[in-house]
Design an enzyme around this catalytic site. Structure first.
Site, PDB file in Angstrom:
ATOM      1  N   ALA A  65      -3.841  -0.363  10.727  1.00 36.85           N
ATOM      2  CA  ALA A  65      -2.925  -0.025  11.750  1.00 36.85           C
ATOM      3  C   ALA A  65      -2.095  -1.041  12.265  1.00 36.85           C
ATOM      4  CB  ALA A  65      -3.775   0.347  12.841  1.00 36.85           C
ATOM      5  N   GLY A 109      -7.247   1.253   8.930  1.00 37.47           N
ATOM      6  CA  GLY A 109      -6.595   2.672   8.721  1.00 37.47           C
ATOM      7  C   GLY A 109      -5.897   2.787   7.361  1.00 37.47           C
ATOM      8  N   GLU A 112      -9.018   4.302   5.675  1.00 33.62           N
ATOM      9  CA  GLU A 112      -9.340   5.458   6.069  1.00 33.62           C
ATOM     10  C   GLU A 112      -8.146   6.727   5.640  1.00 33.62           C
ATOM     11  OE1 GLU A 112      -9.438   3.782  10.100  1.00 33.62           O
ATOM     12  OE2 GLU A 112     -11.690   4.208  10.266  1.00 33.62           O
ATOM     13  N   GLU A 132     -11.869  -4.039  10.992  1.00 32.22           N
ATOM     14  CA  GLU A 132     -11.734  -3.812  12.582  1.00 32.22           C
ATOM     15  C   GLU A 132     -12.856  -4.902  13.205  1.00 32.22           C
ATOM     16  OE1 GLU A 132     -11.897  -1.507  10.195  1.00 32.22           O
ATOM     17  OE2 GLU A 132     -10.495   0.141  10.571  1.00 32.22           O
TER      18      GLU A 132
HETATM   19  N1  CO8 Z   1      -0.846  -5.004  11.192  1.00 34.39           N
HETATM   20  C1  CO8 Z   1       0.461  -5.736  11.411  1.00 34.39           C
HETATM   21  N2  CO8 Z   1       1.107  -6.608  10.552  1.00 34.39           N
HETATM   22  C2  CO8 Z   1       0.270  -6.667   9.598  1.00 34.39           C
HETATM   23  C3  CO8 Z   1      -0.874  -6.054   9.333  1.00 34.39           C
HETATM   24  C4  CO8 Z   1      -1.478  -5.156  10.092  1.00 34.39           C
HETATM   25  N3  CO8 Z   1      -2.528  -4.612   9.855  1.00 34.39           N
HETATM   26  N4  CO8 Z   1      -1.321  -6.469   8.099  1.00 34.39           N
HETATM   27  C5  CO8 Z   1      -0.361  -7.490   7.556  1.00 34.39           C
HETATM   28  N5  CO8 Z   1       0.552  -7.702   8.361  1.00 34.39           N
HETATM   29  C6  CO8 Z   1       1.857  -8.615   8.400  1.00 34.39           C
HETATM   30  C7  CO8 Z   1       1.309 -10.128   8.605  1.00 34.39           C
HETATM   31  O1  CO8 Z   1       1.349 -10.362   9.947  1.00 34.39           O
HETATM   32  C8  CO8 Z   1       2.646 -10.734   7.723  1.00 34.39           C
HETATM   33  O2  CO8 Z   1       3.530 -10.638   8.673  1.00 34.39           O
HETATM   34  P1  CO8 Z   1       4.497 -11.941   8.983  1.00 34.39           P
HETATM   35  O3  CO8 Z   1       5.192 -12.209   7.359  1.00 34.39           O
HETATM   36  O4  CO8 Z   1       5.627 -11.659   9.672  1.00 34.39           O
HETATM   37  O5  CO8 Z   1       3.787 -13.148   9.136  1.00 34.39           O
HETATM   38  C9  CO8 Z   1       2.975  -9.660   6.723  1.00 34.39           C
HETATM   39  O6  CO8 Z   1       2.176  -8.604   7.043  1.00 34.39           O
HETATM   40  C10 CO8 Z   1       2.127 -10.211   5.358  1.00 34.39           C
HETATM   41  O7  CO8 Z   1       0.701 -10.585   5.389  1.00 34.39           O
HETATM   42  P2  CO8 Z   1      -0.097 -11.677   5.435  1.00 34.39           P
HETATM   43  O8  CO8 Z   1       0.764 -13.028   5.487  1.00 34.39           O
HETATM   44  O9  CO8 Z   1      -1.270 -11.824   6.322  1.00 34.39           O
HETATM   45  O10 CO8 Z   1      -0.293 -11.551   3.954  1.00 34.39           O
HETATM   46  P3  CO8 Z   1      -1.476 -12.127   3.033  1.00 34.39           P
HETATM   47  O11 CO8 Z   1      -1.523 -11.597   1.764  1.00 34.39           O
HETATM   48  O12 CO8 Z   1      -2.023 -13.615   3.405  1.00 34.39           O
HETATM   49  O13 CO8 Z   1      -3.046 -11.423   3.682  1.00 34.39           O
HETATM   50  C11 CO8 Z   1      -4.183  -9.367   4.359  1.00 34.39           C
HETATM   51  C12 CO8 Z   1      -2.947 -10.050   3.470  1.00 34.39           C
HETATM   52  C13 CO8 Z   1      -5.487 -10.075   3.995  1.00 34.39           C
HETATM   53  C14 CO8 Z   1      -4.127  -7.879   4.268  1.00 34.39           C
HETATM   54  C15 CO8 Z   1      -3.815  -9.787   5.868  1.00 34.39           C
HETATM   55  O14 CO8 Z   1      -2.340  -9.504   6.109  1.00 34.39           O
HETATM   56  C16 CO8 Z   1      -4.574  -8.976   6.827  1.00 34.39           C
HETATM   57  O15 CO8 Z   1      -5.948  -9.345   7.005  1.00 34.39           O
HETATM   58  N6  CO8 Z   1      -4.242  -7.798   7.492  1.00 34.39           N
HETATM   59  C17 CO8 Z   1      -4.683  -7.273   8.390  1.00 34.39           C
HETATM   60  C18 CO8 Z   1      -5.925  -6.464   8.162  1.00 34.39           C
HETATM   61  C19 CO8 Z   1      -6.527  -5.801   9.227  1.00 34.39           C
HETATM   62  O16 CO8 Z   1      -7.279  -6.240   9.917  1.00 34.39           O
HETATM   63  N7  CO8 Z   1      -6.627  -4.316   9.108  1.00 34.39           N
HETATM   64  C20 CO8 Z   1      -7.192  -3.360  10.319  1.00 34.39           C
HETATM   65  C21 CO8 Z   1      -6.103  -3.385  11.395  1.00 34.39           C
HETATM   66  S1  CO8 Z   1      -6.921  -2.400  12.542  1.00 34.39           S
HETATM   67  C22 CO8 Z   1      -7.074  -0.834  11.892  1.00 34.39           C
HETATM   68  O17 CO8 Z   1      -6.513  -0.314  10.957  1.00 34.39           O
HETATM   69  C23 CO8 Z   1      -7.748   0.410  13.004  1.00 34.39           C
HETATM   70  C24 CO8 Z   1      -7.349   1.650  12.757  1.00 34.39           C
HETATM   71  C25 CO8 Z   1      -7.747   2.467  13.271  1.00 34.39           C
HETATM   72  C26 CO8 Z   1      -6.650   3.670  13.960  1.00 34.39           C
HETATM   73  C27 CO8 Z   1      -7.679   4.673  14.722  1.00 34.39           C
HETATM   74  C28 CO8 Z   1      -7.063   4.599  16.232  1.00 34.39           C
HETATM   75  C29 CO8 Z   1      -7.517   5.366  17.191  1.00 34.39           C
END
Ligand code: CO8
Length: 258
Positions: A65, A109, A112, A132
């Site tokens: 998400a 997400g 999921e 998460e």
């Molecule tokens: N949300 C927003 N932005 C994101 C997300 C995300 N989930 N993932 C990556 N991005 C963005 C980064 O902020 C970055 O943006 P910018 O270039 O502006 O800095 C860009 O994408 C590229 O990402 P990275 O530079 O971090 O890329 P890396 O290759 O270094 O890392 C990763 C890749 C490991 C995937 C890393 O981006 C990461 O850890 N992302 C977050 C993963 C995460 O925590 N996901 C879970 C989110 S919570 C969720 O999904 C809950 C769902 C439940 C829904 C139900 C609600 C009721």
């Protein structure tokens, strides 16, 4: 229809949907989920489409998400708007087969969403996880429910407690992924499989989906009875007569999807 967060195309009887928010690794927000619901429903209603493929980019299926869109939500906003999950059930209502082709990250997400699909095919660079816990929340769209059913309790607890990622190979061994392909071959191979499925009778594919889904909901005896009744219903179709005649006459079947 033109979407802002998706690309869609038709390849014969296969409808392809590509998540397309590359700047944020296809992070899921309300716009994307609304558009995905619309695109899926459109393919579901289109008679000539028989199988749907959902994919992302080479780097990410979806990294979860959208954290930026989520951080400042109040409980009331999350609760009343059902942030990103308000359309989640649309995918569940699709009766045609939906195949996920996952390359790169399928996290939170994103994992999921892949698990909502009927089958996951993955690239050898795919990474699955429910990170998460690192954000102070738990999985909210099926991670604590579908993941244990797919990989068992031990792995699901391990993944959700630690937030670690499963490699593609581990995911296949654990049963989350049906088949693995080298990254460059993932989409062509998935489309090939989709075309192969789409040549089979649509109503049979839909019955298989309906019946396997019941395996997770019904007691065994009820599920077996449901399956048997669907099996018997096939004898009312043209395609059952054609499929069996073609076998006996040693010729390819000409299915009419009726
Ligand atoms: N949300 C927003 N932005 C994101 C997300 C995300 N989930 N993932 C990556 N991005 C963005 C980064 O902020 C970055 O943006 P910018 O270039 O502006 O800095 C860009 O994408 C590229 O990402 P990275 O530079 O971090 O890329 P890396 O290759 O270094 O890392 C990763 C890749 C490991 C995937 C890393 O981006 C990461 O850890 N992302 C977050 C993963 C995460 O925590 N996901 C879970 C989110 S919570 C969720 O999904 C809950 C769902 C439940 C829904 C139900 C609600 C009721």
């Amino acid at each position: 229809m033109t979407y802002t967060t998706l690309l869609t195309e038709e390849q014969g009887a296969v409808g392809l949907i590509r998540l397309n928010r590359p700047a944020v690794l296809n992070a899921l927000n309300d716009t994307l989920m609304d558009e995905l619901g619309h695109a899926l429903t459109a393919f579901e209603q289109q008679a000539e489409i028989r199988v749907i493929v959902l994919t992302g980019s080479d780097k990410a299926f979806a990294a979860g998400a959208d954290i930026a869109a989520m951080r400042d939500l109040s409980f009331m906003q999350a609760y009343q708007t059902d942030f990103i999950t308000r359309n989640w059930e649309t995918l569940k209502r699709i009766r045609k087969p939906v195949l996920a082709a996952v390359a790169g990250f399928a996290l939170g997400g994103g994992c999921e969403l892949a698990m909502m699909c009927d089958v996951i095919y993955a690239a050898d660079n795919a990474k699955f996880g429910q990170p998460e816990v690192k954000l102070g929340v738990l999985p909210g769209a099926g991670g604590t429910q579908r993941l244990p059913r797919a990989v068992g309790k031990a792995k699901a607890m391990d993944l959700c407690f630690t937030g670690r990622m499963l490699t593609a190979q581990e995911a296949e061994q654990a049963g989350l992924v049906a088949r693995l392909f080298p990254a460059a071959e993932l989409l062509p191979e998935t489309l090939k499989i989709a075309q192969q499925m789409a040549a089979y009778p649509l109503q049979t594919l839909m019955m298989i989906k309906e019946s396997i889904q019941r395996a997770y909901e019904l007691p065994l005896q009820e599920g077996l009875l449901y399956e048997r009744r669907l099996f018997q219903a096939c004898f009312a179709t043209h395609d059952q007569k054609e499929g069996m005649s073609a076998f006996l006459e040693k010729r390819p079947a000409q299915f009419k999807h009726e």
